[in-house]
Design a protein around this motif. Structure first.
Motif, mmCIF file in Angstrom:
data_model
loop_
_atom_site.group_PDB
_atom_site.id
_atom_site.type_symbol
_atom_site.label_atom_id
_atom_site.label_comp_id
_atom_site.label_asym_id
_atom_site.label_seq_id
_atom_site.Cartn_x
_atom_site.Cartn_y
_atom_site.Cartn_z
ATOM 1 N N LEU A 190 1.042 -1.742 -0.323
ATOM 2 C CA LEU A 190 -0.402 -0.203 0.040
ATOM 3 C C LEU A 190 0.823 1.406 0.060
ATOM 4 O O LEU A 190 0.796 2.081 -0.837
ATOM 5 N N PRO A 191 1.607 1.559 0.681
ATOM 6 C CA PRO A 191 2.671 2.725 1.087
ATOM 7 C C PRO A 191 3.142 2.875 -0.364
ATOM 8 O O PRO A 191 3.247 3.935 -1.261
ATOM 9 N N PRO A 192 4.170 2.027 -1.192
ATOM 10 C CA PRO A 192 4.980 2.618 -2.578
ATOM 11 C C PRO A 192 3.751 3.007 -3.327
ATOM 12 O O PRO A 192 4.193 3.515 -4.077
ATOM 13 N N THR A 193 2.477 1.922 -3.187
ATOM 14 C CA THR A 193 1.290 1.962 -4.352
ATOM 15 C C THR A 193 0.460 3.876 -3.538
ATOM 16 O O THR A 193 0.536 4.281 -4.656
ATOM 17 N N LEU A 194 0.223 4.283 -2.943
ATOM 18 C CA LEU A 194 0.149 5.204 -2.286
ATOM 19 C C LEU A 194 1.384 6.095 -2.733
ATOM 20 O O LEU A 194 0.960 7.337 -4.196
ATOM 21 N N ILE A 195 2.238 6.297 -2.725
ATOM 22 C CA ILE A 195 3.457 7.244 -3.586
ATOM 23 C C ILE A 195 3.572 7.797 -4.699
ATOM 24 O O ILE A 195 3.951 8.593 -5.378
ATOM 25 N N VAL A 196 3.344 6.704 -5.497
ATOM 26 C CA VAL A 196 3.334 6.358 -7.188
ATOM 27 C C VAL A 196 2.490 7.286 -7.991
ATOM 28 O O VAL A 196 2.505 8.374 -9.113
ATOM 29 N N VAL A 197 0.605 6.884 -7.220
ATOM 30 C CA VAL A 197 -0.326 7.552 -7.256
ATOM 31 C C VAL A 197 -0.155 8.980 -6.892
ATOM 32 O O VAL A 197 -0.330 9.925 -7.844
ATOM 33 N N CYS A 198 0.777 9.422 -5.734
ATOM 34 C CA CYS A 198 0.830 10.864 -5.127
ATOM 35 C C CYS A 198 1.345 11.179 -6.717
ATOM 36 O O CYS A 198 1.381 12.089 -6.702
ATOM 37 N N VAL A 199 2.517 10.974 -6.933
ATOM 38 C CA VAL A 199 3.808 11.088 -7.573
ATOM 39 C C VAL A 199 2.700 12.135 -9.449
ATOM 40 O O VAL A 199 3.154 12.198 -9.718
#
Length: 112
Positions: free
Chosen positions: A90-99
């Motif tokens: 979940l955290p890396p996915t959220l970071i990618v979506v934010c970027v």
């Protein structure tokens, strides 16, 4: 008359099945990983890796002898494993979506 060689555990009110050895700790580690991955990243990652390693062993035990272990403890292992996987993914996915969102916003702002 038949001779009874084993006690009937259902009459005595005891379950004939045992819990998986690390079922509670896997569940607790998975929940802890899901919570702490947002606050203290490395601690959550360690908890999730520990939960996944222990879950692998307990699932192998359950698949070898499903009649010995309770289904409730199996479900607890599965839930802890899912929480640990969520804590990793979940955290890396959220970071990618934010970027991606930031790049789209910058592209829109550059046009106007």
């Amino acid at each position: 008359m038949e001779e009874i060689t084993e006690y009937d555990n259902t009459i005595l009110g005891m379950s004939p099945e045992h819990d998986l050895p690390y079922a509670c700790s896997i569940y607790n580690l998975g929940v802890t990983a899901l919570i702490t991955i947002w606050i203290v990243g490395p601690v959550g990652l360690v908890c999730s890796i520990l939960a996944l390693v222990r879950a692998k062993g307990d699932l192998a035990l359950y698949r070898e002898n499903p009649g010995i272990y309770s289904f409730a403890s199996y479900q607890k292992v599965i839930a802890g494993r899912k929480y640990a996987l969520l804590a990793i993914v979940l955290p890396p996915t959220l970071i990618v979506v934010c970027v991606i969102f930031i790049f789209l916003w910058l592209a829109w702002a550059y046009k106007h």
